[in-house]
Scaffold this active site. Sequence first.
Site, mmCIF file in Angstrom:
data_model
loop_
_atom_site.group_PDB
_atom_site.id
_atom_site.type_symbol
_atom_site.label_atom_id
_atom_site.label_comp_id
_atom_site.label_asym_id
_atom_site.label_seq_id
_atom_site.Cartn_x
_atom_site.Cartn_y
_atom_site.Cartn_z
ATOM 1 N N GLU A 130 -1.755 11.185 -3.133
ATOM 2 C CA GLU A 130 -0.819 11.063 -2.021
ATOM 3 C C GLU A 130 0.565 11.341 -2.587
ATOM 4 O O GLU A 130 1.393 10.505 -2.351
ATOM 5 C CB GLU A 130 -0.975 9.655 -1.469
ATOM 6 C CG GLU A 130 -2.425 9.648 -1.042
ATOM 7 C CD GLU A 130 -2.731 8.263 -0.270
ATOM 8 O OE1 GLU A 130 -3.333 8.213 0.585
ATOM 9 O OE2 GLU A 130 -2.416 7.276 -0.861
ATOM 10 N N ASN A 179 1.011 -1.203 0.048
ATOM 11 C CA ASN A 179 0.100 0.071 -0.073
ATOM 12 C C ASN A 179 0.928 1.206 0.020
ATOM 13 O O ASN A 179 0.785 2.229 -0.813
ATOM 14 C CB ASN A 179 -0.838 -0.075 1.166
ATOM 15 C CG ASN A 179 -1.680 1.331 1.249
ATOM 16 O OD1 ASN A 179 -1.750 1.962 0.402
ATOM 17 N ND2 ASN A 179 -2.003 1.638 2.769
ATOM 18 N N ALA A 190 -15.438 6.538 3.492
ATOM 19 C CA ALA A 190 -16.098 5.295 3.559
ATOM 20 C C ALA A 190 -15.574 4.058 3.164
ATOM 21 O O ALA A 190 -15.485 3.336 2.196
ATOM 22 C CB ALA A 190 -17.411 5.070 2.875
ATOM 23 N N HIS A 191 -14.289 3.722 3.790
ATOM 24 C CA HIS A 191 -13.293 2.735 3.465
ATOM 25 C C HIS A 191 -13.960 1.227 3.661
ATOM 26 O O HIS A 191 -14.454 0.837 4.825
ATOM 27 C CB HIS A 191 -12.112 2.573 4.313
ATOM 28 C CG HIS A 191 -10.695 2.164 4.103
ATOM 29 N ND1 HIS A 191 -10.406 0.856 4.473
ATOM 30 C CD2 HIS A 191 -9.829 2.660 3.261
ATOM 31 C CE1 HIS A 191 -9.486 0.483 3.740
ATOM 32 N NE2 HIS A 191 -8.910 1.478 3.109
ATOM 33 N N PHE A 226 -4.502 -5.296 2.929
ATOM 34 C CA PHE A 226 -5.234 -4.051 2.550
ATOM 35 C C PHE A 226 -5.571 -3.717 1.164
ATOM 36 O O PHE A 226 -6.218 -2.667 0.915
ATOM 37 C CB PHE A 226 -4.109 -3.003 3.333
ATOM 38 C CG PHE A 226 -4.657 -1.935 3.725
ATOM 39 C CD1 PHE A 226 -5.191 -1.655 5.020
ATOM 40 C CD2 PHE A 226 -4.676 -0.695 3.062
ATOM 41 C CE1 PHE A 226 -5.637 -0.780 5.675
ATOM 42 C CE2 PHE A 226 -5.213 0.381 3.632
ATOM 43 C CZ PHE A 226 -5.596 0.669 4.844
ATOM 44 N N GLU A 237 -11.642 10.256 -1.298
ATOM 45 C CA GLU A 237 -11.815 9.035 -0.866
ATOM 46 C C GLU A 237 -12.484 9.163 0.483
ATOM 47 O O GLU A 237 -12.446 9.781 1.285
ATOM 48 C CB GLU A 237 -10.452 8.553 -0.691
ATOM 49 C CG GLU A 237 -9.646 8.113 -1.962
ATOM 50 C CD GLU A 237 -8.325 7.512 -1.772
ATOM 51 O OE1 GLU A 237 -8.284 7.205 -0.197
ATOM 52 O OE2 GLU A 237 -7.415 7.475 -2.297
#
Length: 1030
Positions: free
Chosen positions: A456, A99, A534-535, A596, A532
Amino acid sequence: MALSDIIQRRDWENPQSVNIHCLKAHSPLASYRDINHARDGIHAQRQSLNGQWKFKLFDAPEQVEGEFIDVQFNDSAWGDITVPSNWQLQGYDKPIYANVKYPFEVNPPYVPADNPTGCYRTRLTLTEADLESTQRIIFDGVNSAFHLWCNGDWVGYSQDSRLPAEFDLSQYLTAGENTLAVMVIRWSDGSYLEDQDMWWLSGIFRDVTLLSKPKQCIEDVFITPDLDACYRDGSLSIVTHISAPETSQVHVQLFDGSQAVTEPSIARPHNRRIDERGSYDDVVFQTLHVREPQQWTAETPNLYRVVVSLLDAEGNHLESEAYQVGFRKVEVKDGQLQLNGKPLLIRGVNRHEHHPELGHVMTEEDMVRDICLMKQYNFNAVRTAHYPNHPRWYELCDQYGLYVCDEANIETHGMIPMNRLSADPQWAHAYMSRYTQMVMRDKNHPSIIIWSLGNESGHGSSHNAMYAWSKQFDPSRPVQYEGGGANTTATDIICPMYARVNTTVEDEAVPKWPIKQWISLPNEQRPLILCEYAHAMGNSLGNFNEYWDAFREFPRLQGGFIWDWVDQGLSQWDNDGKHFWAYGGDFGDTINDRQFCINGLIFPDRTPHPTLEEVKFCQRMITVALTQQDKQQCHLTVTNEYVFRSTDNEQLHWSVLENGVEVQSGQCTLAIDAGSQQTVDIALDFQPKADAKYHLNTDICLISATPWAQAGHVSATEQFTLSNTSSLTLPKISILSAPQLSEQGRDILVSNLDKKHQWQWNVESGLLTSWMVDGQSQLLHAPEDNFFRAPLDNDIGVSEIDNIDPNAWVCRWDAAGIGRWERECVSCTSESLSQAVKVTSTFAYHHNGGVQAITVWTYTLDNQGEMHIDVDVTLADHLPPMPRIGLELALPLPSDNTTVTWQGLGPFENYPDRLAAARFGQHTQSLDAMHTPYIFPTDSGLRSGTQWLNVGNLECTGDFLFSVSRFSQQQLTEAKHTNELTLEDKIYLRIDHQHMGVGGDDSWSPSVHEEFQLTDNTYRFSIMLKPRHN
């Protein structure tokens, strides 16, 4: 250039070497040789080179056989590989999932010496006639960098695994057979910019195409649609780049199907003065005007086709290109993202390109399936997380109707700090190349309404440069970028990640205010769209409805993109032939982020998770409200949340349920303009029964099939509790004698008068050790206290063996010993009452020398075989919030009835903080369907709000939550994959008084909201059990 020279150059460790000898980026080209062919999209001069290529994998570029580039090289001993594919899924090398972490030592621009290198060879045959045209080869996607040779001659180099690399092969080709050789390098300096949350896979994974164009040709077309100030009449600005004499002409015409919409526009270069030095000799500017065109939106994806033709000076046709276009206007206006003058509400999702068997290879069938599912579950937008997608994806989004946030292939999440490369001028060229080439390729798609600078990578000077270029080159679209705090000067939209609705996420570096607060900050007028939120990792998405309540309440909160669409599991089979979905670490990849990558709304095979039902409900486009009810009728208000279309293809189906069973139903046609409401009156035609519960269900159904759903598809649901004004009835009172009570050694025995029902308690354990009905055992395991649940991904958070997060729920539970408490029976007594027998067991639960909980179980047994259980629970003050408060028992697995029927919320899995979509009713499911096979096994299958339950040989009555499974909690806790689970010949029944929420604002912090945490010290609940067919 010899291979040894290429090795010495080391272009793959030079951020300045991005594309060598590649043609300029442009919109996709097809080269039609006839205007009608272009209009109809047939006979494009494109030849697919997909298929079987020769392949060999070397450990490093330095180990590649230097002769492999030669025409005469004998590759018969090499293997075959499918192009497109990822070589890790073709039996070479291993997949790696990470990740954040880079799977190699971080030392940009340098990469490991152990650098797997895949060499490909193929042949193609051309005629003399073919060579009269230029021949271009297009690699739509190669990971991560590659060199190309044709007939032994070096052609060029490219990196950026998600954008096309196009080379002119004309000077290298001959009539007859030609040899292509490609050296693909797994790790390059470009890998530092591709640290996305996905599998690291390599190879030629998108299409390879040979494009034949005349020597005088169209090089690029840029089409910008616009609407006038009234959003009524449209125009198309068309800028055409040509490679032809300046006396050439460009012919442009717009079509709707085969019907011409405009007269041809014909112009030559030099038709617009650019500055004091003059005009372009290879660019033609034209504008088409259209009165009241049908506008493009995701709801109404109306498309036209522009045909752009190159003519010589005498008007002879040389070549045509064609593009689907939509008339629409994107603006950030009055603090909102608007399309065609109306604000949007983004019902979005982040989508990785992932296939469980093919890796990053996506077929058109896969793409269509994803789009149809998205539309069926009320999505209207997709973010191409975190890279430009396959070119066909955008065409399909244009056609089916999805808004697209198109994202550059830039992420440096593993850098410390994240912006290290973003602020480094040595990397500016690589950043700019990735962004500008994406825009140049995708600029003509109406579905793309937002450009994204990447993901990111912090915030640096390169982002400012990309933003500035974008606003100059394509001012028709807003730009978004989250890095550096979601509200920097490099974004037109506040686009935070995982900001909560009402609470602040503490972060020293970047603000993450509650979304409601963010839009109220001084001098902040931009819209907020979560890039992004609501994982959706495993059993998740608690409190999702709170976001949608806020989106509907505050106009500048314009939705977001859920993380994410699909579980990135890879198909694997164990030694026993059992299938499972693999994740990080399953291939010996020691640097990994385990499961993940398993955080989708759907399984890898596109089977929906139960969470998708909650999403569908909250994102529904048509809502229904019960505004008034009396004895004769219900008054409903139906609201059409579509922005651009009426409800011309929807019907409202309704039904009235009595104790979960339908007693009346009907339907009516809806005729509601966009953004408007309609009142619907329903006449109630049934006689209410005393003490019965009544509910009104509404379904919004499609009348006719659409390209993405069948007729009858249910797009929206609601349920309302109806008041019952009938008088109560007095309960029947029966005078019964008490069952017989006796003691035998250390056992308490209870039986009814005819010995049909027999119960037995062990005084030392305090447990019900036997329950016999007509000589048949009702239980395999006695009912016991149950405080534990097999940890969810959200319970685990980021905790690992070598990285313990003491705040994670699972660590707090483990520290308190929950699930490992030692039970002590303090007492077990019995007494005979006038009409029943009462058995009372008191238990103390010990851990680390202290009492953690005391429970008192009171069993009341009557002569009819009913067993009433009252449980009082007292917990120690120091305990963390509990996973659950309830009981567990095990039933025999029946041979003839493996269905589960209940009256409560369903039919799908629901949890206390994720039940907005669930409806009260009588539901029946197979036993197997009651378990959700999450890729990382966890607690699953809960149903809430239950009044009664029939499972196996048992009937349960009360007010409870329950789950049934053929897997023990120990199995679910210890297993890391579904193939490690073994079906047991019993049914585990877990009846809960209360159950902690699942959380889901994110998956790395304890995200269960306080109101769904079990923080009380005392609990009391009751349940009645009796045999079925008593």
